[in-house]
Design a protein around this motif. Structure first.
Motif, mmCIF file in Angstrom:
data_model
loop_
_atom_site.group_PDB
_atom_site.id
_atom_site.type_symbol
_atom_site.label_atom_id
_atom_site.label_comp_id
_atom_site.label_asym_id
_atom_site.label_seq_id
_atom_site.Cartn_x
_atom_site.Cartn_y
_atom_site.Cartn_z
ATOM 1 N N TYR A 62 -5.837 3.885 35.929
ATOM 2 C CA TYR A 62 -5.787 5.269 35.477
ATOM 3 C C TYR A 62 -4.972 6.192 36.335
ATOM 4 O O TYR A 62 -4.091 7.022 36.104
ATOM 5 N N LEU A 63 -5.573 6.137 37.563
ATOM 6 C CA LEU A 63 -5.101 7.084 38.623
ATOM 7 C C LEU A 63 -3.409 6.739 38.948
ATOM 8 O O LEU A 63 -2.553 7.812 38.970
ATOM 9 N N SER A 64 -3.273 5.495 39.091
ATOM 10 C CA SER A 64 -1.747 4.986 39.132
ATOM 11 C C SER A 64 -1.114 5.330 37.942
ATOM 12 O O SER A 64 0.009 5.868 38.084
ATOM 13 N N GLY A 65 -1.500 5.276 36.751
ATOM 14 C CA GLY A 65 -0.662 5.939 35.649
ATOM 15 C C GLY A 65 -0.488 7.397 35.671
ATOM 16 O O GLY A 65 0.663 8.125 35.329
ATOM 17 N N LEU A 66 -1.542 8.140 36.024
ATOM 18 C CA LEU A 66 -1.430 9.560 35.887
ATOM 19 C C LEU A 66 -0.513 10.140 36.915
ATOM 20 O O LEU A 66 0.209 11.152 36.632
ATOM 21 N N LEU A 67 -0.303 9.360 37.960
ATOM 22 C CA LEU A 67 0.743 9.884 38.922
ATOM 23 C C LEU A 67 1.893 9.140 39.302
ATOM 24 O O LEU A 67 2.619 9.663 40.178
ATOM 25 N N HIS A 68 2.120 8.135 38.501
ATOM 26 C CA HIS A 68 3.204 7.351 38.648
ATOM 27 C C HIS A 68 4.836 8.102 38.613
ATOM 28 O O HIS A 68 5.406 7.462 39.419
ATOM 29 N N ASP A 69 4.650 9.043 37.696
ATOM 30 C CA ASP A 69 6.135 9.775 37.718
ATOM 31 C C ASP A 69 6.086 11.020 38.416
ATOM 32 O O ASP A 69 6.884 11.929 38.180
ATOM 33 N N CYS A 70 5.284 11.344 39.693
ATOM 34 C CA CYS A 70 5.104 12.363 40.374
ATOM 35 C C CYS A 70 6.480 12.708 40.916
ATOM 36 O O CYS A 70 6.649 14.003 41.412
ATOM 37 N N GLY A 71 7.245 11.953 41.092
ATOM 38 C CA GLY A 71 8.633 12.340 41.535
ATOM 39 C C GLY A 71 9.637 12.971 40.937
ATOM 40 O O GLY A 71 10.525 13.546 41.220
#
Length: 206
Positions: A62-71
């Motif tokens: 979940y955490l990886s998915g939530l922040l995967h596009d923070c670029g």
């Protein structure tokens, strides 16, 4: 390699949105809505699939998915950057190395990719390739690649729909898109087997 708490991750997503909106190229209202929805839905998809396996951690997923596009904190076109590399550096600066890796790997279903076939900043793509060439994709890399492909701007979708949407937004060559689709189909088959069910059925995708 520590991960953020759910609260820290949610707060960081808001920081990314606020920072982008305070930049010379802010999100348009619809873009912001889609970014929020995509981030949260990819997180939910990854967590749901992870929970169906015997070996993946749903919270890490979940955490990886939530922040995967923070670029997306930067605008790729106006700042001549690639969001995968921007996200990698951003997550590394927070000490979230596992998510930094996902920021890169979710972008490249084919590990041996050709940077010349992507329209984004070439120098950033070369940096991505240098790091990815030293990695062996693990199950979290594969999971987030699939989860990202199963959602288009906040709408859960088939892989075919997602590829058609990408084709409309980016000047990818037809053979590149076909290779991307083939790689995505292999990922789905992989997790169909790991979960013991059809991923579309699991997620309610029609």
């Amino acid at each position: 390699m520590p991960l953020p708490t759910r609260q820290e991750a949610e707060a960081f997503l808001e920081y990314v949105i606020t920072s982008r909106n305070n930049s010379p190229c802010p999100f348009l209202p619809q873009w912001e809505k889609e970014f929020r929805a995509h981030s949260r839905t990819v997180a939910e998809i990854a967590s749901t699939i992870a929970a169906k396996t015997a070996y993946l951690n749903p919270e890490r997923a979940y955490l990886s998915g939530l922040l995967h596009d923070c670029g997306r904190i930067k605008d790729e076109k106006s700042e001549n950057v690639f969001h995968g590399w921007t996200g990698y550096e951003l997550m590394k600066s927070q000490g979230w190395n596992e998510i930094a890796r996902i920021s890169l790997t979710h972008c490249f279903l084919n590990k041996d990719f050709n940077p010349d076939l992507y329209p984004q900043a070439h120098q950033d793509l070369l940096r991505c390739k240098q790091i990815i060439s030293q990695l062996d994709y693990d199950n979290y890399d594969k999971l987030l690649q699939l989860a990202d492909m199963l959602n288009d701007r906040g709408k859960s979708c088939t892989l075919s729909y997602r590829c058609q949407s990408l084709a409309q937004r980016y000047p990818f060559q037809e053979d590149f898109l076909q290779a991307h689709m083939n790689a995505a189909e292999k990922l789905k088959q992989y997790f169909d087997e790991k979960c013991g069910c059809d991923i579309y059925t699991l997620l309610g995708i029609h």
